[in-house]
Design an enzyme around this catalytic site. Sequence first.
Site, PDB file in Angstrom:
ATOM      1  N   LYS A  83     -14.596   5.117  14.740  1.00 18.13           N
ATOM      2  CA  LYS A  83     -15.475   4.080  14.597  1.00 18.13           C
ATOM      3  C   LYS A  83     -15.148   2.702  14.123  1.00 18.13           C
ATOM      4  CE  LYS A  83     -17.260   6.269  10.844  1.00 18.13           C
ATOM      5  NZ  LYS A  83     -16.688   7.670  10.992  1.00 18.13           N
ATOM      6  N   CYS A 121     -25.865   7.724  -2.609  1.00 14.24           N
ATOM      7  CA  CYS A 121     -24.555   7.820  -2.410  1.00 14.24           C
ATOM      8  C   CYS A 121     -23.534   7.926  -3.503  1.00 14.24           C
ATOM      9  CB  CYS A 121     -23.871   7.294  -1.122  1.00 14.24           C
ATOM     10  SG  CYS A 121     -23.647   5.635  -1.063  1.00 14.24           S
ATOM     11  N   MET A 122     -23.385   7.241  -4.422  1.00 10.81           N
ATOM     12  CA  MET A 122     -22.329   6.961  -5.370  1.00 10.81           C
ATOM     13  C   MET A 122     -23.047   6.776  -6.662  1.00 10.81           C
ATOM     14  SD  MET A 122     -19.944   6.879  -3.400  1.00 10.81           S
ATOM     15  CE  MET A 122     -19.044   7.238  -4.460  1.00 10.81           C
ATOM     16  N   MET A 159     -19.675  13.003  -1.431  1.00 10.78           N
ATOM     17  CA  MET A 159     -21.151  13.327  -1.459  1.00 10.78           C
ATOM     18  C   MET A 159     -21.309  14.571  -1.923  1.00 10.78           C
ATOM     19  SD  MET A 159     -21.873  10.382  -0.667  1.00 10.78           S
ATOM     20  CE  MET A 159     -21.296   8.924  -0.255  1.00 10.78           C
ATOM     21  N   GLY A 187     -18.683   5.998  -0.019  1.00  9.76           N
ATOM     22  CA  GLY A 187     -19.152   6.267   1.123  1.00  9.76           C
ATOM     23  C   GLY A 187     -19.256   5.058   1.960  1.00  9.76           C
ATOM     24  N   GLN A 188     -19.639   3.969   1.453  1.00  6.78           N
ATOM     25  CA  GLN A 188     -20.032   2.885   2.308  1.00  6.78           C
ATOM     26  C   GLN A 188     -18.824   1.741   1.988  1.00  6.78           C
ATOM     27  OE1 GLN A 188     -24.366   1.822   2.823  1.00  6.78           O
ATOM     28  NE2 GLN A 188     -24.137   2.956   0.836  1.00  6.78           N
TER      29      GLN A 188
END
Lengths: 797, 89
Positions: A83, A173-174, A341, A378-379
């Site tokens: 990615k 997510c967090m 997650m 996650g981000q």
Amino acid sequence: MNMTRREMIKLSAAAFAAGALNIPVDRDAGAAGDRIEVDKWVKGSCRFCGTGCGVYIGVRQGKVVGVRGNPEAQTNFGFLCVKGFKGYMSMYHPDRLKYPLVRGADGKYKRVSWNEALDLVCKKFKELQQKFGKDAVAFYGSGQCMTEESYTFNKLWKGGFGSNMVEGNPRLCMASAVGGYVTTFGTDEPAGAYSDIEKARTFFIVGSNMSECHPIIFRRIARRKLKDPDLINVIVCEPRLTSTARIADVWLPADPGTDLAVFHCMARELIKNGWTDKWFIENLCRFNTGKQVVDFKAYVEFLEQFTPEAVEKKTRCPAANIKEAARLFGSQGPTMSLWTMGLNQRTRGVWANNLVHNLHLITGNICVDGADSFSLTGQPNACGGVRETGALSHLLPGTRPVTIPEVRDQVEKAWGLPPGKIDPNPGAHTMQMFASLGAESDAKKPIKGMLITTTNPAQSLPNGHKYWKGMKEAFLVVLDIFPTRTTQFADVILPAAFIYEKGGVYGCSERRSQLTSKCVDPPGEAKPDLWIGAQIAKRMGFEKLIPWNGDDPRTAYKMAWDDYRNCVKLTEHTIFGMTYERLEKSEAGLQWPCPDEKSPGTERRYVRGRDPIMDMPQIVKVPSSARIYFYGDKNHEGKANVFLRPYKGAEEPPDDEYNFFLTTGRVIEQWHSGTMTMRVPEIARSQPNAYVEINPTDAEKHRIRNGDLVKITSRRGFCILPARVVKVSLPGILFVPWFDQDWDRMINRVTIDAFDAGSKQPEFKICAVKISRFGDPKDVADMKIISSVDEPFPVKV
Amino acid sequence: MVITGSALFIEPGTMDAVLEKLRRFHEVTFHVHSESGTELVVNLEADDTTDLESLCSRLKEEIHQIVDITHIYVNFEDEIERMQAGPAR
């Protein structure tokens, strides 16, 4: 040296790679690096996952033409995943949104000017606020926005509108990781850093398929394991035998949602075998039931119920594996835990986080090199942009609760607001916010309008059926770079700039902020989010609060950053020393706390001599004799809480009718809802559709063969996906990736929207489903994307 | 044309065997290895990124000692122009 151009490129590419790997290369090859044909290399960071990989973007004739890892970056040392080096190519996809669009009476979008679009948005927002109150318009942001953008929208809403209706997808997510850190240590984010990876001996990877979701971090661990397999130990706790488990010494395959028992059992084994740290327990641990403080003896007694044999019955995780995991964790340290997650997206997410912290606290595996309890975010900017700027409904900048009067007072002063302007009551959390969104005529829906940026809740919210109607009927403004399931509900679509078309700061999992400089211009009339936010502020009468509304991105982003630096100057999360100039010069960025311009940043928190906050009484008072002190402790004892959390499983475990666990997640090639990665043809082709992973035993029982279409049904909806019959998942457990936009394969039609009582994070990872064979194999590799803004949502809502 | 600077991560003690097998791949140029012998720096050459994916798959299939392949630098050459011309879906 007489080289062809091709040879030059090859040698240069090899030199970069060798540099990243710390392998000496010959001088000519290294020197060739600067001769690759670009006009300039621009320093920045990757915009996928939370690792925070440093990159250089190659620009030629106003276009991005190449990307290379930055060997000086302390996050990735030059490595990139698929990615990272291909994802940017989506910038040039013909589907890019280039002009503001407003939905007409016929339901079709019409191109309008920026002035028309912004005037309409602001007129409607004002009207809704006047008619229904300040909380009638909400903001829903993203862990992919730049820090300056999240800070700006947060300031506009909380400081300008006086509304805490500010949320973002990091809630999905967090939030449980935040809840875990705050309840255990009193303050958010890890004590250590990625650099612990090179110093740890044992790794406890839990609830994370790191090899696919954080491949660069996995590679750092894999390098250590491959280099010294006898010294380095890897434990993987995860219901699927993922590619991460390939390097594991011990696999703990617990059923989804049952791992609380495994963690308690490990704690029991650690204590029984004396693999604990007496000094740490006596001086830095407070044993806590959540309701009252107890002593160590009570903790030991509490753990007695979690014998390895009892836990095996409850979880299906072999007792011998748990014992061996405890031995490695406690006796072969320093030990570093990493999770994501699998721990967070749970109704017991905060508790799961607490129990991993417990293991570190009772063994003293924290605050020393190589030992840490480390949540991988996650981000790319969930930490820096949303958690740290406080862009959630219950927070203010510095990850401080809005309910605390002193915090509101300080922020009001920093923002030049009159006392009492900031609402003391938290706004609605994400699930509550979308449940409250609806038509002006619907008295049960108090939120009537919403601005959504850089995220796709129509695809990413669990149990989507429940929330689509609200999105359709409310006044919805969506900022994005492509059409998505969410733009299908929008009244106004505002075309946004990609990270390399604007620049700004991202803060990754290890408290590190890195600045990306603008590389190229956005296409058409697309604009940076910051400009859009500042223009809305200006039109709604808050230009003094948000004055950075000029056209030059660098100037505007720097102004917003400086405003933020000042706002959190005297907090434990201080970034005051991170000026734009320093971040521009720095190859690796800086880690907070960073209280002044001389500070090199902080690799390890809570340790005297390494964490500047320990000697900053103007922020927090720490006894001069303390070597390690958890200064976030609300009791001012410098201790962390070891929690005696009771065992509780998932909200919706399988039963006779819905007899399978369903768990969802990512795959390496695709990012979130696939709106960018599915537009890179090579990525799309390599992972063109979602599928259901099913164990051969289960497949045989249901007469399902590889490739057959399978119907997965929950109490909320169904999907139809091709089967992948593999031994990766245990019998009784199904896995489906969630990136696919195709209606039949959009798995959040099936997932459950129950959420953690503390963090309010939904339980994406676990719900009960049943399956049936739907049909013969069919080619579903259609690489579905929503190409036109006028493509309607697939069903009437 | 795509040219990469990539790392092949291989199982300990297998470097000689891997290097021998790599000789069959004319698209792979070996440069240097780490002291531990578990990391090889190579160039991969392919017509386009699809071809690159295919090459990586073949390498993993035919040389089972390869644990992972990662690209650290990628020169895309004319790939961007092709992207702008429209998606090759």
